[in-house]
Design a protein around this motif. Sequence first.
Motif, short mmCIF file in Angstrom:
data_model
loop_
_atom_site.label_atom_id
_atom_site.label_comp_id
_atom_site.label_asym_id
_atom_site.label_seq_id
_atom_site.Cartn_x
_atom_site.Cartn_y
_atom_site.Cartn_z
N GLY A 173 4.26 -18.99 0.83
CA GLY A 173 5.62 -18.66 0.43
C GLY A 173 5.93 -19.08 -0.99
N LEU A 174 5.51 -20.27 -1.38
CA LEU A 174 5.77 -20.75 -2.73
C LEU A 174 5.07 -19.88 -3.78
CD1 LEU A 174 5.51 -24.63 -2.24
CD2 LEU A 174 7.57 -23.20 -2.32
N TRP A 175 3.82 -19.53 -3.52
CA TRP A 175 3.10 -18.67 -4.47
C TRP A 175 3.75 -17.30 -4.57
CZ3 TRP A 175 0.02 -19.92 -8.20
CH2 TRP A 175 -0.79 -21.05 -8.11
N THR A 176 4.19 -16.76 -3.45
CA THR A 176 4.81 -15.44 -3.46
C THR A 176 6.12 -15.46 -4.23
OG1 THR A 176 3.80 -14.90 -1.32
CG2 THR A 176 5.67 -13.56 -2.02
N ILE A 177 6.93 -16.50 -4.02
CA ILE A 177 8.20 -16.61 -4.75
C ILE A 177 7.93 -16.74 -6.25
CG2 ILE A 177 10.21 -18.09 -5.13
CD1 ILE A 177 10.07 -18.73 -2.09
N LEU A 178 6.96 -17.56 -6.60
CA LEU A 178 6.63 -17.74 -8.02
C LEU A 178 6.19 -16.43 -8.67
CD1 LEU A 178 6.03 -19.46 -10.54
CD2 LEU A 178 3.78 -19.93 -9.54
N LEU A 179 5.32 -15.69 -8.01
CA LEU A 179 4.72 -14.51 -8.63
C LEU A 179 5.53 -13.23 -8.45
CD1 LEU A 179 1.00 -15.18 -7.60
CD2 LEU A 179 2.10 -15.67 -9.79
N GLN A 180 6.33 -13.15 -7.38
CA GLN A 180 7.01 -11.90 -7.08
C GLN A 180 8.53 -12.02 -7.00
OE1 GLN A 180 5.31 -10.02 -3.59
NE2 GLN A 180 3.23 -10.61 -4.15
N GLY A 181 9.05 -13.24 -6.93
CA GLY A 181 10.49 -13.41 -6.77
C GLY A 181 11.27 -12.98 -8.00
N ALA A 223 13.85 -13.68 2.39
CA ALA A 223 12.42 -13.75 2.07
C ALA A 223 11.63 -12.70 2.85
CB ALA A 223 11.88 -15.14 2.37
N GLU A 224 12.03 -12.44 4.08
CA GLU A 224 11.32 -11.46 4.90
C GLU A 224 11.52 -10.04 4.36
OE1 GLU A 224 12.73 -12.02 8.85
OE2 GLU A 224 11.90 -14.04 9.03
N SER A 225 12.74 -9.70 3.99
CA SER A 225 13.02 -8.32 3.57
C SER A 225 12.61 -8.05 2.13
CB SER A 225 14.51 -8.01 3.75
OG SER A 225 15.31 -8.86 2.94
N LEU A 230 10.49 -10.11 0.08
CA LEU A 230 9.15 -10.55 -0.30
C LEU A 230 8.12 -10.39 0.82
CD1 LEU A 230 10.12 -13.84 -2.20
CD2 LEU A 230 9.71 -11.58 -3.16
N LEU A 231 8.56 -9.88 1.97
CA LEU A 231 7.69 -9.66 3.13
C LEU A 231 7.02 -10.94 3.58
CD1 LEU A 231 6.00 -6.28 2.08
CD2 LEU A 231 8.12 -6.64 3.36
N LEU A 232 7.77 -12.05 3.51
CA LEU A 232 7.23 -13.35 3.90
C LEU A 232 7.55 -13.61 5.37
CD1 LEU A 232 8.02 -15.69 0.88
CD2 LEU A 232 5.79 -15.07 1.77
N VAL A 233 6.52 -13.63 6.20
CA VAL A 233 6.66 -13.93 7.63
C VAL A 233 5.60 -14.98 8.00
CG1 VAL A 233 6.60 -13.04 9.97
CG2 VAL A 233 7.50 -11.62 8.11
N PRO A 234 6.01 -16.15 8.51
CA PRO A 234 5.02 -17.18 8.87
C PRO A 234 4.01 -16.67 9.89
CG PRO A 234 7.24 -18.10 8.87
CD PRO A 234 7.39 -16.61 8.73
N GLU A 235 2.76 -17.10 9.75
CA GLU A 235 1.70 -16.67 10.66
C GLU A 235 1.40 -17.70 11.74
OE1 GLU A 235 -1.77 -15.65 8.46
OE2 GLU A 235 -0.80 -14.03 7.32
N THR A 236 1.70 -18.96 11.50
CA THR A 236 1.32 -20.03 12.43
C THR A 236 2.54 -20.51 13.21
OG1 THR A 236 -0.40 -20.74 10.89
CG2 THR A 236 0.21 -22.28 12.64
N GLN A 237 2.47 -20.42 14.53
CA GLN A 237 3.55 -20.89 15.39
C GLN A 237 3.56 -22.41 15.44
OE1 GLN A 237 5.88 -18.76 16.72
NE2 GLN A 237 4.76 -17.25 15.49
N LEU A 238 4.70 -22.98 15.84
CA LEU A 238 4.87 -24.43 15.83
C LEU A 238 3.80 -25.13 16.66
CD1 LEU A 238 6.37 -27.04 15.19
CD2 LEU A 238 7.95 -26.50 17.07
#
Length: 204
Positions: free
Chosen positions: A110-118, A171-173, A175-183
């Motif tokens: 998420g941090l990399w995506t925000i930095l590069l695409q936000g 973030a989802e709409s 940057l298409l950021l959706v977590p992959e790992t469940q709790l």
Amino acid sequence: LLCSTGAVYQPNAPPAPFSEDDPLVRLDGPLSYGQIRRRIEDQCHKVLNNTPTALKIARGFAFVGPRLPLDANFAIGNFLRDAMAGGPIIVKSDGSALRSYMYAADMAAGLWTILLQGPNGRAFNVGAATPITIGDLARQIGGLYNTHVLMGSAPLPGIASSCYVPITSRAESELLLVPETQLGKGIEKMARWHAAQKPATFCR
């Protein structure tokens, strides 16, 4: 990239998850952690308004994963420490507070995506949107080790529980950021990592 925090939001009444459009914490009164982090955001925006600087803002919430300390002020780490020691898991509250936990690798992505695409100057929540009570979190970790959970007190009737959970639809709409790992899987990975660590040795 400014790594900010969900603590910059003014507490919702009644308690509810935070969106990026919610009011930020007020700057009057005794100085708090949230106020300090909001002031940092404000200072960065001033620079952005006066120079051609690129600024991306990530407001982090709570996380789980390897290297998260077991002996610091993180409930999930403390619960895992108690469970790995044979229990019981000690909950120092009534367990009704709502939290959510994003796995460390999803946070990094998420941090990399925000930095590069936000978009420049735009803030994004970084965290998991699925809430869990502190009590249920303790019981979930206890279930991995078959350990008992001791609650600090019973919930008070009519008192709304605190909520530190993000709304992540921006973030989802955008940057298409959706977590992959469940709790549950994140807790298991964190537990395996800590179990694999060997005590430090010292050379004389």
